[in-house]
Enzyme design. Structure first.
Site, short mmCIF file in Angstrom:
data_model
loop_
_atom_site.label_atom_id
_atom_site.label_comp_id
_atom_site.label_asym_id
_atom_site.label_seq_id
_atom_site.Cartn_x
_atom_site.Cartn_y
_atom_site.Cartn_z
N ASP A 131 0.81 -1.22 0.00
CA ASP A 131 0.00 0.00 0.00
C ASP A 131 0.84 1.26 0.00
O ASP A 131 0.33 2.36 -0.21
CB ASP A 131 -0.84 0.04 1.28
CG ASP A 131 -2.17 -0.64 1.10
OD1 ASP A 131 -2.75 -0.53 0.01
OD2 ASP A 131 -2.62 -1.30 2.05
C1 BGC Z 1 0.19 1.38 6.23
C2 BGC Z 1 -0.08 0.13 5.45
C3 BGC Z 1 -1.55 -0.01 5.29
C4 BGC Z 1 -2.20 1.25 4.74
C5 BGC Z 1 -3.69 1.06 4.76
C6 BGC Z 1 -0.46 2.55 5.58
O1 BGC Z 1 -0.23 3.69 6.33
O2 BGC Z 1 1.59 1.56 6.33
O3 BGC Z 1 0.48 -1.00 6.09
O4 BGC Z 1 -1.81 -1.06 4.40
O5 BGC Z 1 -1.84 2.35 5.49
O6 BGC Z 1 -4.40 2.18 4.52
C1 NOJ Z 2 -1.72 -3.77 5.39
C2 NOJ Z 2 -2.89 -3.80 4.47
O1 NOJ Z 2 -4.05 -4.18 5.16
C3 NOJ Z 2 -2.63 -4.75 3.32
O2 NOJ Z 2 -3.70 -4.73 2.42
C4 NOJ Z 2 -1.35 -4.40 2.63
O3 NOJ Z 2 -1.12 -5.37 1.64
C5 NOJ Z 2 -0.19 -4.37 3.61
N1 NOJ Z 2 -0.50 -3.49 4.71
C6 NOJ Z 2 1.10 -3.92 2.95
O4 NOJ Z 2 1.08 -2.56 2.66
#
Ligand code: BGC
Ligand code: NOJ
Length: 815
Positions: free
Chosen positions: A488
């Site tokens: 993400d």
């Molecule tokens: C986090 C990710 C997460 C995303 C979801 C980010 O700030 O680092 O792990 O998947 O937010 O919105």
């Molecule tokens: C958490 C999110 O829920 C997931 O969808 C994503 O793949 C991982 N973070 C990595 O960014």
């Protein structure tokens, strides 16, 4: 290192022996619609279906001290005026013999203070929208004890987000009713809500309170409520401000005497026409809730509800049971990892100590991956989840990134455009089909974006998922990344320079250049799964079509996605490589190495093996495999959120645990059992229990991340419980290392275990047949010779037995 507790494997509990754990160590109550999270000191909150929209009690995230707001009980010695909390919080008065047993969907906290022993068991009965607090108080003194007990909860005004912000309205609207000792919270029931909550007690009351600030007293906190200090409730009735629930009981206990008290906190809905009694009044019609309250205020019903919960878990966990030479493997596979998979399925990413329950609904990508970990336990609920997810797909084949569980509709705020999303649907459905063989799901008519009239068979949704990628290829023929892919935080079209702007939803580039190697690998994996599905149940011509598409993408990846010693990660909007030895930072990323090998890319020509060797050389640390190297030391406008994190944290080179099992699986695929299990053990929470002071999170569940070697706190975990790590580790250990793998054709047994293991035993219920599997090592390799019920089996898949045969004995000779 301090010890905070131990595993009680026999009872399937983790026993915490001191309350001041490094962080609140939490557990979950509820299995279906009513849920709560509960810490080892009874902190936490409850909600009905949706942690944001139907919050029942308040909890203060970000509070100092930690973990405030919960399911509290105060005991007071009426002779000395000394009072304490048997769960330690909120008074933090010193206790003797404190233990907290977190079990499967229940928690028991037990302690003694000044010769008074108290034990509280918290759980949610199956099929009910209420939680039970079963309190027993025993007088261990040699003289009679005159005590008061006070309960304390704070009601949330339903929408947790609004509750925490909209004070000009909220401080005026709180309403309660107190009737026959039951406290009813009914804010907004007078207008558009048909639901209320209730807090009931089995014993006659000496008083009650429903106005928080009168209970606590001015300028006081939960630790020193004025009412408890004084020893007498005020019978306050909330009008506005902060509605609260407190019962006051007086208990006179002879030496050795024990009293049982039952408390119920629950949620109830009335049909719209039957909200009030008498009609026209503003009084809640309680006729449908009273019998439920009466039922669970009787201890024999509580005991049988608890027994039913225990056997529900016995059944779920009996689907797969293993006995291996490694305690940590057994404990996680047989108990905690399976449990975490169910909790993750139930809650998606909404409510934990790290997730406030307000921000994120049910994720499309996340929930499809969660399926892999729980489908064998509750296939019917997996089916329902798949259909819900598919209904948030758009007719382009793209998908809403998340939906709210209460409405099941795509969340507009986050929207769509995470280009990996649709592929996970194929993998989720494949997992369901392999487990159940139920191909009828492919014919179910499912709408796009819930639009009536747009219904198409689920199979068509899967096809559109692939086409979505093929219609969005970039300059190298690799998939365009969109807002982000699995990572993400790799936001290659964002170019955000405004503080606070969302990295995931802002886009300052048109998205026509930046490409993802990860999505390419995932495409190959998904296209091969869909081809296998088409081969299995038709139309066969689709099978060759998707096999060809997979081969084409594989060729593109080998041409443009290979960096010489490992797979590249991406091309950014400027056409520059991401994850290449040519980069200053972020030269190698973990994700494409695992996913490409899992998709079969580079298996034949040795590139997969080379990529895994590069992972080993560059990314492996004692705490697990870090996400990338070198960590980004400053913010790169063209890369997005990934470089916003300080080095070693989160997506910027932490051990992002979700990705580690991809490498374990890849190692198993190329036959490296020792390596795969070694990686498994590095992040196994049970194996890290001895370093709880470093790890800090619960030793019984996976966390999303463990700080990487570039961090100032390497080894420190964060974001425990709700993470794709649960499902993927479960898949890695059970399906690839132990090798008990559902396929479309039947159960495959193909272990890739450490050379030092002499074998293991497993029991697996699969398509209603119980397989008793015994794996015996006869040589150092991984080739398997299978014998089913005494007859040799050709290949690695055990043929399904004739209908009516309930058990199969399998011997697997490994060597
Ligand atoms: C986090 C990710 C997460 C995303 C979801 C980010 O700030 O680092 O792990 O998947 O937010 O919105
Ligand atoms: C958490 C999110 O829920 C997931 O969808 C994503 O793949 C991982 N973070 C990595 O960014």
């Amino acid at each position: 290192m301090a010890s905070y507790g131990f595993f009680d494997d026999l009872n399937r509990e983790y026993v915490i022996t001191r309350p001041d754990t490094p962080l609140p160590w939490i557990n979950y109550l509820g299995s279906e619609a009513y849920f709560g999270l509960i810490s080892n000191t009874a902190g936490g909150y409850s909600f009905y279906r949706d942690a944001r929209l139907r919050r029942i009690t308040r909890y203060r995230y970000n509070n100092v001290p930690l973990d405030y707001g919960g399911r509290y009980i105060y005991l007071r010695d009426n002779d000395t005026a000394v009072f304490w909390s048997p769960t330690w919080q909120p008074t933090r008065h010193e206790l003797e013999n404190y233990t907290c047993r977190h079990g499967l969907s229940y928690t028991v906290i037990d302690s003694t203070c000044s010769g008074i022993k108290a034990k509280i068991r918290y759980f949610v009965p199956l099929g009910e929208s209420l939680e039970i607090w079963q309190l027993s108080v025993t007088n261990l003194r040699e003289s009679p004890a005159r005590l008061s007990a006070f309960t304390g909860i704070e009601f949330c005004l339903w929408d947790a987000q609004d509750d925490a912000t909209n004070f000009q309205r909220n401080l005026n609207i709180g309403e309660v009713e107190v009737d026959a000792g039951v406290i009813y919270h009914k804010t907004e029931y007078r207008e558009r809500r048909n639901h209320f909550s209730f807090f009931a007690c089995s014993e006659p009351l000496a008083g009650f309170d429903t106005q928080r600030d009168l209970f606590l007293g001015p300028y006081r906190g939960w630790d020193r409520p004025a009412v408890v200090e004084r020893g007498q409730s005020l019978n306050s009735v909330a009008h506005g401000w902060a509605p609260f629930g407190s019962h006051h009981l007086r208990l006179e206990l002879l030496p050795g005497e024990t009293r049982q008290i039952i408390l119920l906190l629950g949620y109830h809905e009335n049909p719209d026409g039957q909200k009030f009694d008498p009609p026209g009044s503003q009084t809640i019609d309680k006729r449908t809730i009273q019998p439920i309250i009466a039922k669970y205020l009787r201890s024999e019903n509580v005991e049988s509800a608890f027994a039913a919960l225990r056997s529900y878990w016995d059944d779920l966990l009996s689907v797969l049971h293993v006995e291996t030479p490694d305690l940590h493997t057994d404990r996680m596979v047989n108990i905690w990892n399976a449990y975490q998979c169910m909790v993750t399925f139930n809650l998606s990413r909404s409510a934990s100590y790290f997730e406030s329950g307000m921000g994120r609904g049910v994720g499309f990508r996340d929930s499809n991956q969660d399926l892999v970990g729980f489908v064998h336990m509750v296939p019917t609920r997996a089916r329902e989840r798949i259909l819900d997810l598919a209904a948030t797909q758009l007719d382009t084949g793209g998908a809403y990134h998340q939906y709210q569980p209460l409405t099941k509709r795509g969340n507009d705020q986050v929207g769509t455009g995470f280009n990996d999303d649709p592929l996970w649907l194929i993998l989720g459905v494949a997992a369901y089909l392999k487990e159940t063989g139920d191909d009828s799901i492919l014919d179910v008519l499912v709408p796009y974006d819930h639009r009536p009239g747009s219904e198409q068979p689920l199979y068509e949704h899967l096809q559109r998922s692939l086409h979505y990628i093929l219609e969005r290829l970039g300059p190298h023929g690799l998939p365009l990344i969109g807002r982000a892919d699995w990572n993400d935080c790799l936001n290659l079209n964002t170019f955000s320079s405004s503080p606070g702007e969302s990295f995931q939803t802002a886009a300052h580039r048109d998205g026509k250049v930046a490409e993802s190697v990860l999505i390419g690998g995932l495409f190959v994996l998904a296209a091969r799964e869909l081809a296998a599905i088409a081969e299995w149940r038709g139309p066969k011509e689709d099978a060759s079509r998707y096999t060809d598409e997979a081969a084409r993408m594989e060729a593109t990846l080998l041409e443009h996605g290979w960096d010489g010693s490992w797979f590249l990660r991406a091309y950014d909007d400027l056409g520059q490589k991401v994850g290449s030895h040519e980069c200053d930072e972020g030269q190698i990323f973990i994700e494409p190495q695992g996913i490409c090998a899992m998709a079969g890319i580079g298996l034949r020509d040795g590139r997969a093996e080379k990529a895994l060797a590069a992972v080993k050389d560059n990314l492996v640390t004692p705490n697990g495999i870090i996400l990338l190297k070198p960590a980004y030391s400053h913010y790169y406008l063209e890369l997005g959120e990934i470089s916003s994190y300080p080095p070693g944290y989160k997506e910027n080179a932490s051990v992002f645990c979700h990705t580690n099992p991809w490498i374990m699986i890849a190692e198993a695929i190329i036959g490296h059992g020792d390596q795969a299990h070694d990686y498994y053990t590095r992040i196994n929470p049970s194996a890290r229990e001895g370093i709880s002071d470093v790890h800090r999170c619960e030793p019984y569940v996976y966390a999303q991340m463990i700080a990487g070697r570039d961090a100032s706190t390497p080894g420190e975990a964060k974001n425990s419980w709700l993470t794709g790590t649960a499902a993927w580790n479960y898949a890695a250990i059970t399906q690839w290392i132990l090798g008990i793998r559902p396929t479309l054709a039947g159960l495959e047994v193909a272990p890739v275990i450490p050379v030092g293991w002499s074998g293991f035993k497993a029991q697996r219920v699969y398509r209603s047949v119980t397989y008793h599997i015994s794996v015996e090592r006869v040589g150092p390799g991984d080739s398997v010779a299978l014998v089913a019920d005494g007859l040799p089996v050709a290949g690695q898949i055990i043929p399904l037995p004739p209908a009516g045969q309930a058990e199969v004995k399998v011997r697997a000779l490994l060597g």
